[in-house]
Design an enzyme around this catalytic site. Sequence first.
Site, PDB file in Angstrom:
ATOM      1  N   CYS A 254       0.802  -1.224   0.000  1.00 32.25           N
ATOM      2  CA  CYS A 254       0.000   0.000   0.000  1.00 32.25           C
ATOM      3  C   CYS A 254       0.833   1.273   0.000  1.00 32.25           C
ATOM      4  O   CYS A 254       0.544   2.209  -0.760  1.00 32.25           O
ATOM      5  CB  CYS A 254      -0.993  -0.004   1.149  1.00 32.25           C
ATOM      6  SG  CYS A 254      -0.259   0.053   2.815  1.00 32.25           S
TER       7      CYS A 254
ATOM      8  N   HIS B 149      -2.407   0.863   6.958  1.00 33.10           N
ATOM      9  CA  HIS B 149      -2.869   0.838   5.573  1.00 33.10           C
ATOM     10  C   HIS B 149      -2.990   2.268   5.060  1.00 33.10           C
ATOM     11  O   HIS B 149      -3.523   3.144   5.749  1.00 33.10           O
ATOM     12  CB  HIS B 149      -4.213   0.125   5.458  1.00 33.10           C
ATOM     13  CG  HIS B 149      -4.738   0.079   4.055  1.00 33.10           C
ATOM     14  ND1 HIS B 149      -3.978  -0.371   2.995  1.00 33.10           N
ATOM     15  CD2 HIS B 149      -5.942   0.452   3.531  1.00 33.10           C
ATOM     16  CE1 HIS B 149      -4.688  -0.283   1.881  1.00 33.10           C
ATOM     17  NE2 HIS B 149      -5.869   0.216   2.177  1.00 33.10           N
TER      18      HIS B 149
ATOM     19  N   ASP C 223      -8.610   3.778  -2.948  1.00 33.70           N
ATOM     20  CA  ASP C 223      -7.920   2.723  -2.192  1.00 33.70           C
ATOM     21  C   ASP C 223      -7.121   1.863  -3.168  1.00 33.70           C
ATOM     22  O   ASP C 223      -7.418   0.696  -3.383  1.00 33.70           O
ATOM     23  CB  ASP C 223      -8.963   1.894  -1.442  1.00 33.70           C
ATOM     24  CG  ASP C 223      -8.361   0.997  -0.376  1.00 33.70           C
ATOM     25  OD1 ASP C 223      -7.135   1.082  -0.158  1.00 33.70           O
ATOM     26  OD2 ASP C 223      -9.100   0.205   0.231  1.00 33.70           O
TER      27      ASP C 223
END
Length: 293
Positions: free
Chosen positions: A82, A119, A136
């Site tokens: 991420c 995250h 995302d």
Amino acid sequence: MTTPADPSYTWLGADLDLDAYLARIGFIGERTPTLATLRALVRAHTTTIPFENLEIILGRGIPLDLEALQDKLIRQRRGGYCYENVGLFAAALERLGYEFTAMSGRVSQGATNLRPATHALLRVRAADDDRVWLCDVGFGRGPLEPVELAPDRGEFGAGAWRFRLERTYDAVGGELWTLYQFGKDGWVDRHTFTATPQYRIDFAVGNHYVSTSTRSPFATRPFVQRFHAEAHHQLDGTTWTTSYPDGSEDMRELEVAELPKVLAEVFDIELDAADAAQLARALSGPAFGVSPE
């Protein structure tokens, strides 16, 4: 948006090779900070750049400076997790003129114990739209389009994949969002996040924990994902799982010797001979105990 004098507040978009990035994800369209462009960028990025932690398993670190991200994700055509995906995507958004804020989330995946906020996500506004969008791009399994951050969002589809977004409040009354995804076990809470702004230095701290801590799952075994509009491939250790939007799955246990071929053909990650041999040695070590034969 006024750019702060301190470059620590920026995502170094001016230093991005935008042509190379857009070519890497196969984007052809208007280079303007519009909602249509944002949707196309998210779809292209999430379905092109794999999620992977192989550098950790190969005994190397995960640098987050923009030059390292461009070299790995663009020029070497590798993937990242991420922090890497979001760092590169944020640089592109900044270069294109979007207004956005980075955020941190806590990955739960149905777990009830409190997990660290490791995250990375983005909260984005387009120049031609008043709404706020969640992007995302670093989770490894979509959503393949921006998600409107609206309190009554509820269940929605992103392509054939099903999601649900709910807003509650944290311990001090701030907004706390939970993103759910539909899969083989029905609805599972994927992660929670708040709108507290995060910067590159914050992600550097989280990145250190994720890449080095013995409590981090990414420091203990290979974890690779390749997301498509119609299927999601995941390699967890030597277990290859393919998931579909209806919740069905196919699963196969791989031999270590199969990994380089599967990584190249399924996950679009090509390792050279030295790295393939090092991966086999790592997986056959005491931490894994998998035979390389």
